[in-house]
Design a protein around this motif. Structure first.
Motif, PDB file in Angstrom:
ATOM      1  N   PHE A   1     -17.530 -15.645 -36.786  1.00 45.69           N
ATOM      2  CA  PHE A   1     -18.254 -14.435 -37.610  1.00 45.69           C
ATOM      3  C   PHE A   1     -17.818 -14.409 -38.871  1.00 45.69           C
ATOM      4  CE2 PHE A   1     -18.448  -9.802 -38.265  1.00 45.69           C
ATOM      5  CZ  PHE A   1     -19.784  -9.567 -38.481  1.00 45.69           C
TER       6      PHE A   1
ATOM      7  N   LEU B   1     -20.542 -14.270 -42.273  1.00 50.02           N
ATOM      8  CA  LEU B   1     -20.654 -13.213 -43.003  1.00 50.02           C
ATOM      9  C   LEU B   1     -20.158 -13.928 -44.647  1.00 50.02           C
ATOM     10  CD1 LEU B   1     -18.514 -10.153 -41.682  1.00 50.02           C
ATOM     11  CD2 LEU B   1     -20.859 -10.159 -42.562  1.00 50.02           C
TER      12      LEU B   1
ATOM     13  N   PRO C   1     -24.991 -13.680 -39.738  1.00 45.99           N
ATOM     14  CA  PRO C   1     -23.904 -12.948 -39.134  1.00 45.99           C
ATOM     15  C   PRO C   1     -24.032 -12.257 -37.977  1.00 45.99           C
ATOM     16  CG  PRO C   1     -24.163 -11.924 -41.262  1.00 45.99           C
ATOM     17  CD  PRO C   1     -25.169 -13.357 -41.161  1.00 45.99           C
TER      18      PRO C   1
ATOM     19  N   SER D   1     -14.136  -9.596 -34.334  1.00 43.12           N
ATOM     20  CA  SER D   1     -14.961  -9.494 -35.364  1.00 43.12           C
ATOM     21  C   SER D   1     -14.850  -8.464 -36.511  1.00 43.12           C
ATOM     22  CB  SER D   1     -16.439  -9.337 -34.879  1.00 43.12           C
ATOM     23  OG  SER D   1     -16.920 -10.068 -34.134  1.00 43.12           O
TER      24      SER D   1
END
Length: 271
Positions: free
Chosen positions: A179, A183, A205, A223
């Protein structure tokens, strides 16, 4: 003169800011190698990993976070959907990040340097946390009652079991670098480009989050923790500026300088 509006033209890459190719190839290859070796170094803490998993699961329920099983239930409605999620988890993570770095290197060298530094800092912090907080993923936690979708439906990136898996550490769920890297890719492309549609990069993401939770490879907390680490990295590592400000404007926004151009003159008003 009539009011007109157009998207600003893309700038040509500033080749003077592009670092030497051989050095960057070694740095990026080293980053991926450290990622792999660092995860393997965290192997072996089985009891601690499962104990931490129980703590994380109980904390999430006490904090009122959604049950990971809700997301998995949606994916399990159709075999093709869950297989697509497994495929996304297995095949998109590394190639998407590598393609992102290559494109920035060629087209946005200054943004490349910034994103590479952020990615390195995030990965280093993540590997440290893997070592000090081993964590079994929810697919291994009996209390979670989740299905290991990779093993049941395929494809799977892991071996038959943690003991026989020499390529990855299956007890390194927190933080989720899957994750976190997604991002970094999305933010990097949003900042480096000018298209009015660039916020759509956030789909990467978002899909990654659904995939890692729905396939029971990560908890929600994984996350959240990587997002906090990434926020610290962005706060510490600022985008290099040159003659003008970095284009961080909202999609569709018109630069202030444009209002001084004749195209924005109102009828009957001289400039």
């Amino acid at each position: 003169m009539m009011y007109t509006r157009s998207e600003p033209a893309e700038r040509e890459p500033d080749t003077s800011a592009r670092p030497p190719l051989v050095r960057e190839l070694l740095l990026v290859a080293g980053l991926f190698l450290v990622y792999k070796l660092g995860r393997q170094a965290a192997n072996g803490h089985v009891e601690e990993a499962f104990r931490n998993a129980g703590h994380v699961w109980n904390f999430e329920r006490a904090a009122g976070l959604p049950d990971e099983g809700t997301v998995q239930g949606v994916l399990m409605h159709g075999r093709h959907l869950v297989e697509a999620a497994n495929t996304y988890y297995a095949t998109v993570h590394f190639p998407a990040t590598l393609a992102f770095l290559v494109w920035l290197y060629l087209r946005r060298p200054r943004h490349y340097i910034w994103s590479r530094r952020v990615l390195t800092a995030l990965t280093g912090a993540g590997l440290v946390l893997h070592l000090i907080f081993p964590l079994a993923p929810p697919r291994m936690l009996h209390a979670a009652g989740l299905v290991d979708t990779g093993r049941v439906y395929g494809p799977s990136v892991y071996g038959d079991g943690p003991a026989g898996d020499s390529l990855a550490n299956q007890y390194a769920a927190m933080p989720s670098l899957h994750f976190g890297w997604a991002l970094v890719v999305a933010v990097g492309l949003i900042v480096a480009t000018r298209s009015r549609w660039r916020l759509l990069w956030l789909l990467h993401p978002l899909i990654t989050l659904v995939v890692i939770v729905g396939t029971a490879n990560h908890y929600w907390l994984d996350s959240l923790v990587v997002s906090a680490l990434l926020s610290l990295a962005y706060a510490a590592l600022h985008l290099p500026r040159t003659g003008g400000p970095a284009h961080l404007s909202w999609p569709g926004a018109v630069p202030a300088q444009a209002y001084a151009s004749p195209a924005f003159a109102r009828p009957g008003v001289r400039r």
